[in-house]
Design a protein around this motif. Structure first.
Motif, PDB file in Angstrom:
ATOM      1  N   ARG A 137       0.832  -1.210   0.000  1.00 21.97           N
ATOM      2  CA  ARG A 137       0.000   0.000   0.000  1.00 21.97           C
ATOM      3  C   ARG A 137       0.862   1.253   0.000  1.00 21.97           C
ATOM      4  NH1 ARG A 137      -3.775  -2.235   4.792  1.00 21.97           N
ATOM      5  NH2 ARG A 137      -4.461  -4.101   3.683  1.00 21.97           N
ATOM      6  N   LEU A 138       1.930   1.235   0.777  1.00 26.50           N
ATOM      7  CA  LEU A 138       2.834   2.381   0.811  1.00 26.50           C
ATOM      8  C   LEU A 138       3.439   2.644  -0.565  1.00 26.50           C
ATOM      9  CD1 LEU A 138       4.672   1.862   4.233  1.00 26.50           C
ATOM     10  CD2 LEU A 138       3.329   3.866   3.578  1.00 26.50           C
ATOM     11  N   THR A 139       3.838   1.575  -1.246  1.00 23.86           N
ATOM     12  CA  THR A 139       4.428   1.722  -2.579  1.00 23.86           C
ATOM     13  C   THR A 139       3.431   2.332  -3.548  1.00 23.86           C
ATOM     14  OG1 THR A 139       5.914  -0.160  -2.234  1.00 23.86           O
ATOM     15  CG2 THR A 139       5.473   0.488  -4.507  1.00 23.86           C
ATOM     16  N   LEU A 140       2.195   1.827  -3.543  1.00 23.90           N
ATOM     17  CA  LEU A 140       1.166   2.346  -4.443  1.00 23.90           C
ATOM     18  C   LEU A 140       0.857   3.807  -4.124  1.00 23.90           C
ATOM     19  CD1 LEU A 140      -1.995   0.548  -5.695  1.00 23.90           C
ATOM     20  CD2 LEU A 140      -2.194   2.852  -4.784  1.00 23.90           C
ATOM     21  N   PRO A 169      -4.780  11.972  -2.833  1.00 25.59           N
ATOM     22  CA  PRO A 169      -3.784  11.806  -1.770  1.00 25.59           C
ATOM     23  C   PRO A 169      -2.820  12.989  -1.686  1.00 25.59           C
ATOM     24  CG  PRO A 169      -3.167  10.500  -3.679  1.00 25.59           C
ATOM     25  CD  PRO A 169      -4.497  11.113  -4.006  1.00 25.59           C
ATOM     26  N   TYR A 170      -2.547  13.442  -0.457  1.00 23.25           N
ATOM     27  CA  TYR A 170      -1.667  14.591  -0.254  1.00 23.25           C
ATOM     28  C   TYR A 170      -0.407  14.251   0.532  1.00 23.25           C
ATOM     29  CZ  TYR A 170      -4.571  18.320  -2.184  1.00 23.25           C
ATOM     30  OH  TYR A 170      -5.240  19.144  -3.043  1.00 23.25           O
ATOM     31  N   THR A 171      -0.572  13.517   1.644  1.00 24.39           N
ATOM     32  CA  THR A 171       0.563  13.320   2.541  1.00 24.39           C
ATOM     33  C   THR A 171       0.473  11.968   3.242  1.00 24.39           C
ATOM     34  OG1 THR A 171       0.592  15.701   3.012  1.00 24.39           O
ATOM     35  CG2 THR A 171       1.848  14.309   4.491  1.00 24.39           C
ATOM     36  N   LEU A 172       1.598  11.255   3.304  1.00 29.26           N
ATOM     37  CA  LEU A 172       1.699  10.060   4.130  1.00 29.26           C
ATOM     38  C   LEU A 172       2.233  10.467   5.492  1.00 29.26           C
ATOM     39  CD1 LEU A 172       3.152   7.456   1.607  1.00 29.26           C
ATOM     40  CD2 LEU A 172       0.983   7.241   2.846  1.00 29.26           C
ATOM     41  N   VAL A 173       1.633   9.941   6.544  1.00 28.32           N
ATOM     42  CA  VAL A 173       1.978  10.342   7.907  1.00 28.32           C
ATOM     43  C   VAL A 173       2.270   9.102   8.750  1.00 28.32           C
ATOM     44  CG1 VAL A 173       1.217  11.607   9.963  1.00 28.32           C
ATOM     45  CG2 VAL A 173       0.389  12.294   7.702  1.00 28.32           C
ATOM     46  N   LEU A 174       3.431   9.083   9.395  1.00 27.15           N
ATOM     47  CA  LEU A 174       3.745   8.035  10.365  1.00 27.15           C
ATOM     48  C   LEU A 174       3.507   8.616  11.743  1.00 27.15           C
ATOM     49  CD1 LEU A 174       4.858   5.186  10.972  1.00 27.15           C
ATOM     50  CD2 LEU A 174       7.139   6.219  11.066  1.00 27.15           C
ATOM     51  N   LYS A 175       2.490   8.126  12.431  1.00 29.64           N
ATOM     52  CA  LYS A 175       2.105   8.684  13.728  1.00 29.64           C
ATOM     53  C   LYS A 175       1.811   7.538  14.696  1.00 29.64           C
ATOM     54  CE  LYS A 175       0.453  12.135  16.382  1.00 29.64           C
ATOM     55  NZ  LYS A 175       1.238  13.314  16.844  1.00 29.64           N
ATOM     56  N   GLY A 176       2.530   7.526  15.824  1.00 32.72           N
ATOM     57  CA  GLY A 176       2.250   6.510  16.838  1.00 32.72           C
ATOM     58  C   GLY A 176       2.394   5.092  16.332  1.00 32.72           C
ATOM     59  N   ARG A 177       3.450   4.815  15.563  1.00 36.07           N
ATOM     60  CA  ARG A 177       3.751   3.476  15.044  1.00 36.07           C
ATOM     61  C   ARG A 177       2.790   3.005  13.958  1.00 36.07           C
ATOM     62  NH1 ARG A 177       5.039   0.090  20.650  1.00 36.07           N
ATOM     63  NH2 ARG A 177       6.468   1.621  21.561  1.00 36.07           N
ATOM     64  N   ALA A 178       1.963   3.908  13.432  1.00 37.11           N
ATOM     65  CA  ALA A 178       1.010   3.521  12.387  1.00 37.11           C
ATOM     66  C   ALA A 178       1.091   4.523  11.237  1.00 37.11           C
ATOM     67  CB  ALA A 178      -0.413   3.467  12.941  1.00 37.11           C
ATOM     68  N   TRP A 179       0.840   4.024  10.010  1.00 34.30           N
ATOM     69  CA  TRP A 179       0.844   4.873   8.825  1.00 34.30           C
ATOM     70  C   TRP A 179      -0.564   5.367   8.522  1.00 34.30           C
ATOM     71  CZ3 TRP A 179       4.618   7.173   6.264  1.00 34.30           C
ATOM     72  CH2 TRP A 179       5.904   6.656   6.341  1.00 34.30           C
ATOM     73  N   TYR A 180      -0.656   6.646   8.135  1.00 38.56           N
ATOM     74  CA  TYR A 180      -1.931   7.267   7.764  1.00 38.56           C
ATOM     75  C   TYR A 180      -1.759   7.993   6.429  1.00 38.56           C
ATOM     76  CZ  TYR A 180      -3.157   6.589  12.698  1.00 38.56           C
ATOM     77  OH  TYR A 180      -3.394   6.041  13.936  1.00 38.56           O
TER      78      TYR A 180
END
Length: 317
Positions: A137-140, A169-180
């Motif tokens: 999912r991150l790659t896509l 989609p605008y921004t990938l966020v790593l928050k609290g050990r989870a990706w958003y």
């Protein structure tokens, strides 16, 4: 990611007189058109990059121009190198090429000191187990962000409801050990934050969108738990047998020791299903002393869990 690629191109131009756009495109796995857009961005940043036509031509720095290699100190380069290692560990992209190029500009006399600086602190966000679906999912999503392409997916909310979403989609966020993912949702006609693990049937659409400007100081992941009105104080007691768990999750200065070798700690969290799961995760090592309604709620949930494990597997089946 674009900033990674731009920095890599600049460092390559510092070390090579000319390089072909096609070679850069193959190196970074993008189109030649994207490379020329990158060159425009680099020029816009004040670094004069020139395209020389004909046999033996290519892309290079303007003749007579010399990029000051001392714009960044070795210590600053080491900080960037460490940050890139951390982002790579979280599945945020492959940065080995950029890290190699950063290493190449360090003078031989400083190599040992640079290596020492970049290994003094290692931040590894990667999970202990494999998470191939998340990596896919991150790659896509990185491809969609790079191409300004829309995406669609089925989203499973915290209450279990499933909805179809079409998102810019605008921004990938790593928050609290989870990706958003932060993006503009067509169904809600507003920006929304989506947890990647709750996305199903994710696809990149053929449509493209024009990226809007949005205020970075008003993003949803930078607030929420910062005001007392958004949180509930919870008083937890850890037994002597569970004190190691308290020390794993909370700062020692927050823990109040008791006469029996245990700890009491007051924490502030939003009250929701996540909080109930978090507290129950301590098992019998911890007990909620206050507030009373959370004690009762956890008791009801625990009783329901216990009921599922009474008798044979699958109930009466």
């Amino acid at each position: 990611m674009k900033i990674d690629r731009l920095l890599s191109i600049v460092i390559l131009l510092m070390n090579r007189p000319l390089i072909q756009a096609k070679e850069l495109a193959e190196m970074f796995e993008v189109s030649v058109r994207t490379i020329y857009r990158d060159i425009d961005s680099i020029n816009g940043a004040g670094i004069p990059v020139v395209t020389y036509q004909g046999a033996g031509g290519g892309i290079g720095l303007m003749e007579g121009y010399r990029l000051d290699r001392n714009v960044l100190t070795e210590h600053e380069l080491a900080d960037i190198f460490t940050a890139l290692q951390s982002v790579s560990s979280a599945g945020g992209g492959e940065h080995s090429l950029l890290m190699e190029k950063i290493s190449s500009v360090i003078p031989p006399s400083q190599t040992a000191a640079f290596r020492s600086k970049t290994t003094q602190m290692i931040v590894d966000f990667s999970p202990w187990g494999l998470q191939r679906p998340l990596e896919e999912r991150l790659t896509l999503l990185r491809e969609a962000l790079e191409e300004a392409a829309g995406i669609s997916f089925e989203y499973v909310a915290a209450d279990g409801k499933i909805s179809h979403r079409s998102v810019d989609p605008y921004t990938l966020v790593l928050k609290g050990r989870a990706w958003y993912l932060y993006g503009f949702c067509a169904e809600r006609e507003d920006f929304r934050l989506f947890k990647l693990l709750r996305m199903k049937s994710l696809i990149k659409e053929k449509r493209s969108f024009v990226r809007q400007e949005f205020p970075l100081n008003e993003l949803p992941w930078s607030s929420g738990w910062s005001t007392p009105s958004d949180t509930t104080p919870v008083v937890l007691h850890f037994s002597a047998e569970g004190r190691h768990l308290a020390e794993d999750y909370f700062d020692y200065s927050e823990l109040q020791p008791d006469r029996n070798g245990g700890y009491t700690v007051t924490v502030y969290y939003p009250e929701d299903h996540w909080l109930y799961g978090f507290l129950l995760g301590f098992g019998t090592a911890a007990e909620v002393l206050e507030p009373e309604h959370i004690r009762l709620k956890l008791g009801d949930i625990a009783a329901g869990v216990a009921a599922k494990y009474q008798g044979s597997a699958g109930g009466n089946a």
